[in-house]
Design an enzyme around this catalytic site. Structure first.
Site, mmCIF file in Angstrom:
data_model
loop_
_atom_site.group_PDB
_atom_site.id
_atom_site.type_symbol
_atom_site.label_atom_id
_atom_site.label_comp_id
_atom_site.label_asym_id
_atom_site.label_seq_id
_atom_site.Cartn_x
_atom_site.Cartn_y
_atom_site.Cartn_z
ATOM 1 N N SER A 196 0.842 -1.200 -0.028
ATOM 2 C CA SER A 196 -0.066 0.152 -0.027
ATOM 3 C C SER A 196 0.807 1.246 0.037
ATOM 4 C CB SER A 196 -1.039 0.098 1.168
ATOM 5 O OG SER A 196 -0.115 -0.090 2.384
ATOM 6 N N GLY A 223 -3.081 7.608 -5.457
ATOM 7 C CA GLY A 223 -3.671 9.019 -5.534
ATOM 8 C C GLY A 223 -2.851 10.068 -6.364
ATOM 9 N N LEU A 224 -1.830 10.118 -6.042
ATOM 10 C CA LEU A 224 -0.807 11.209 -6.778
ATOM 11 C C LEU A 224 -0.633 10.720 -8.336
ATOM 12 C CD1 LEU A 224 1.103 13.481 -6.613
ATOM 13 C CD2 LEU A 224 2.845 12.020 -5.878
ATOM 14 N N ILE A 282 -9.280 -8.898 0.541
ATOM 15 C CA ILE A 282 -10.589 -9.514 0.692
ATOM 16 C C ILE A 282 -11.477 -8.409 0.348
ATOM 17 C CG2 ILE A 282 -10.686 -9.704 2.922
ATOM 18 C CD1 ILE A 282 -12.081 -12.396 2.466
ATOM 19 N N THR A 290 6.104 -7.627 -8.884
ATOM 20 C CA THR A 290 5.449 -6.819 -9.900
ATOM 21 C C THR A 290 4.810 -8.255 -10.702
ATOM 22 O OG1 THR A 290 6.349 -4.818 -10.064
ATOM 23 C CG2 THR A 290 5.161 -5.790 -12.035
ATOM 24 N N LYS A 346 11.453 -7.149 -19.572
ATOM 25 C CA LYS A 346 11.270 -8.383 -18.858
ATOM 26 C C LYS A 346 9.720 -8.264 -18.034
ATOM 27 C CE LYS A 346 12.675 -11.287 -15.156
ATOM 28 N NZ LYS A 346 13.850 -11.496 -13.982
ATOM 29 N N CYS A 388 -10.226 26.819 12.346
ATOM 30 C CA CYS A 388 -11.110 26.025 13.037
ATOM 31 C C CYS A 388 -11.018 26.093 14.512
ATOM 32 C CB CYS A 388 -11.494 24.655 12.497
ATOM 33 S SG CYS A 388 -12.935 23.979 12.737
ATOM 34 N N GLY A 415 -8.377 26.389 16.043
ATOM 35 C CA GLY A 415 -7.141 27.171 16.210
ATOM 36 C C GLY A 415 -7.806 28.572 16.037
ATOM 37 N N ARG A 436 -18.494 21.467 14.619
ATOM 38 C CA ARG A 436 -19.840 21.437 15.393
ATOM 39 C C ARG A 436 -19.813 22.374 16.523
ATOM 40 N NH1 ARG A 436 -18.293 16.083 15.858
ATOM 41 N NH2 ARG A 436 -20.242 15.444 14.767
ATOM 42 N N HIS A 458 -12.070 26.247 6.627
ATOM 43 C CA HIS A 458 -10.758 25.558 6.149
ATOM 44 C C HIS A 458 -10.307 25.922 4.850
ATOM 45 C CE1 HIS A 458 -10.578 22.440 9.456
ATOM 46 N NE2 HIS A 458 -12.008 22.496 9.541
ATOM 47 N N GLU A 490 -7.491 25.861 3.677
ATOM 48 C CA GLU A 490 -6.752 25.007 2.957
ATOM 49 C C GLU A 490 -7.158 24.132 2.013
ATOM 50 O OE1 GLU A 490 -7.857 22.805 6.840
ATOM 51 O OE2 GLU A 490 -7.558 24.941 6.100
#
Length: 547
Positions: free
Chosen positions: A13, A18-19, A147, A190, A222, A380, A382, A474, A519, A521
């Site tokens: 993993s 994602g990148l 699985i 691989t 290969k 937030c 902060g 919240r 947020h 960011e």
């Protein structure tokens, strides 16, 4: 009709699916195509909203209020395409949808099974919005062989057969480990990963091979031979100094061309990569450096603050400086002088979080920044800690605190300057919440408008008085303390359109001290830095010139 690229991973993993997906999306855009990216996660949580940051990193929030995987942040930062609720789904959500339909009787008494009911639900999700873009990039979380991922792999296998020939391809990320003792790159992991994928009916069209060392041509040949892919479809993926080098690096190795070849798109439109050359130049050739402290409670895992770290990088790019971030555990100075931990920084950022642990340290950081005239950005929690600090030490509310902490302790210890948000306006309707509601999906989530005070610092930064930003909280600063706090000098420079919810506070007599309930960011991008982060880093640069 969109062409579909399914991105899977093998061997281990955290290889960077994602990148790679985000970089591919950016490259396809550079060739003039429209794209959308989505993530299919195999965990049973309905979404990551109730997961600890130590478990899953940050929770990325979309404009429409979905709590999603942090990879959607990569997608947005690289493509500029705003993610939607329909761009993220988990096994938990899929199974929940199926069971809701079963309870309603939608299946007309049939026996409900993984195949076809669960896989059909996944396929329906994949096809949402397929007529809106040229390419749909779908990343499958986890690793082939897990699985819990099997229903997703089966669903994309079926989906590819349901589509017209040539509408779907599979891109598989693997690892080529290097054995120092023998001085060799090993291709066998691989090969086994591809074999596992083939055993469930999926044959990859493109292999992206992560490696710390150059991959010799004979090894690529290969891999192509034993994994049954074209030689030019074996794409190396080497470690990079910055993730923003990825589009150019993948382009040099031919990833975007391999994808277009797999779809038989010829002649391929030439790419315009000027945007990414500019990004790379700003990263590789800074004209200075600033040191910024992030005072948080999840600092042991940097992914917990992924978007903040990237937004600071974007702010540095806007000012052509390198931002050297240091992670400071707020608990280090819960009951001691923060000076030894915060001396020498050019700016301080206190991010969001949940729970009481570390909050006294965050309050101390806000006080240090206020008294020492160090640029401060509170996000937030902060922002809430900065308000509590002002209430305690300037406005005369000695026992100021948050209802959140009293709720945890089960007794009243504080005067609740910050309280549990029970209702707010969302669009044209009123949302109501109770403190004993379920935790998942019950916060104030997604994009909300705010009105800025004319002449305020933030109005100057944004260049106007009407903004829209994403929320995830919240608890809220109680408006009844506004007059007392403003008399002490802390200005409420941003409010919800109805004037009931504080969105931004700032010290008028401070060089740069801003707290925001939202947020920012989450909306910053390397080619479009968020104005708050760009100006925050600018203020840090000014501080660095004074010391």
């Amino acid at each position: 009709m969109a062409r579909f690229v399914f991105i899977t991973g093998g061997v281990v993993s955290s290889l960077g699916k994602g990148l790679a997906s985000a970089a591919l999306g950016a490259l396809l855009q550079a060739r003039g195509f429209t794209v959308r990216l989505r993530k299919l996660d195999p965990y049973l949580n309905v979404d990551p909203g109730t997961m600890s940051p130590f478990e899953h990193g940050e929770v990325f929030v979309t404009d429409d209020g979905a709590e999603t995987d942090l990879d959607l942040g990569h997608y947005e930062r690289f493509t500029g395409v705003a993610a939607r609720r329909t761009d993220s789904v988990s096994s938990g959500r899929i199974y929940s949808n199926v069971l809701e339909k079963e309870r309603r009787g939608d299946y007309l008494g049939k026996t409900i099974q993984v195949i076809p009911h669960v896989t059909n639900e996944i396929k329906d999700f994949i096809s949402i919005g397929e007529d809106e873009v040229d390419f749909m990039l779908c990343e499958i979380g986890g690793t082939v062989g897990d699985i819990e991922g099997l229903p997703f792999f089966e669903a994309i296998r079926q989906f590819s057969h349901d589509q017209p020939r040539g509408q779907c391809i599979f891109m598989h990320l693997t690892l080529l480990p290097y054995l120092a003792a023998s001085g060799e790159l090993k291709t066998k992991p691989t090969q086994h990963s591809v074999k596992e994928l083939q055993s469930i009916g999926i044959a990859p069209d493109i292999l992206v091979c992560r490696s710390e060392h150059p991959i010799p041509q004979k090894e690529r040949e290969k891999i192509a031979l034993f994994c049954n892919v074209r030689k030019d479809a074996v794409v190396p993926a080497y470690d990079l100094k910055s993730i923003y080098e990825a589009p150019l690096a993948y382009h040099r190795e031919g990833l975007d061309q391999a994808v277009l070849d797999a779809f038989n798109i010829s002649p391929a439109p030439k790419p315009n990569l000027d945007r990414w050359y500019d990004v790379a130049d700003r990263i590789e050739n800074p004209e200075g450096e600033v040191k910024i402290a992030i005072v948080g409670k999840y600092v042991q895992l940097e992914d917990a603050y992924k978007s903040i770290r990237e937004a600071l990088t974007h702010g540095g790019m806007a000012n052509r400086v390198k931002v050297a971030v240091e992670w400071v555990d707020a608990e280090l100075f819960e009951r001691e002088d923060p000076s030894p931990h915060l001396e020498g920084f050019h700016a301080i950022l206190v991010p969001g979080g949940f729970g009481e642990r570390g909050t006294e340290g965050k309050i101390s950081a806000a006080r240090f920044a206020r008294e020492r005239k160090i640029p401060y950005l509170g996000i937030c929690l902060g922002m809430q800690m900065a308000v509590i600090e002002a209430a305690r030490n300037v406005a005369g509310v000695a026992t100021a605190g948050s209802e959140e902490f009293d709720h945890e302790a089960g007794k009243k210890r504080f005067e609740p300057v910050v309280y549990h948000l029970k209702e707010w306006i969302q669009g044209n309707h009123r949302v109501e919440r109770r403190s004993d509601d379920d935790k998942g999906g019950t916060m104030r989530l997604g994009a909300y408008d705010a009105t800025l005070a004319g002449g305020s610092r933030v109005a100057g930064i944004y260049g106007g008085t009407a903004i829209e930003e994403r929320h995830r909280h919240r608890y809220e600063v109680d408006i009844k303390y506004r007059e007392k706090l403003e008399d002490a000098g802390l200005k409420f420079s941003g409010m919800s359109p109805d004037g009931r919810l504080p969105e931004i506070v700032e010290w008028a007599d401070h060089p740069w001290f801003i707290g925001v309930q939202f947020h920012p960011e989450l909306k910053s991008k390397p080619f479009a830095p968020h104005p708050l982060f760009a100006d925050f880093v600018r203020a840090a640069v000014e501080t660095s010139r004074l010391v």
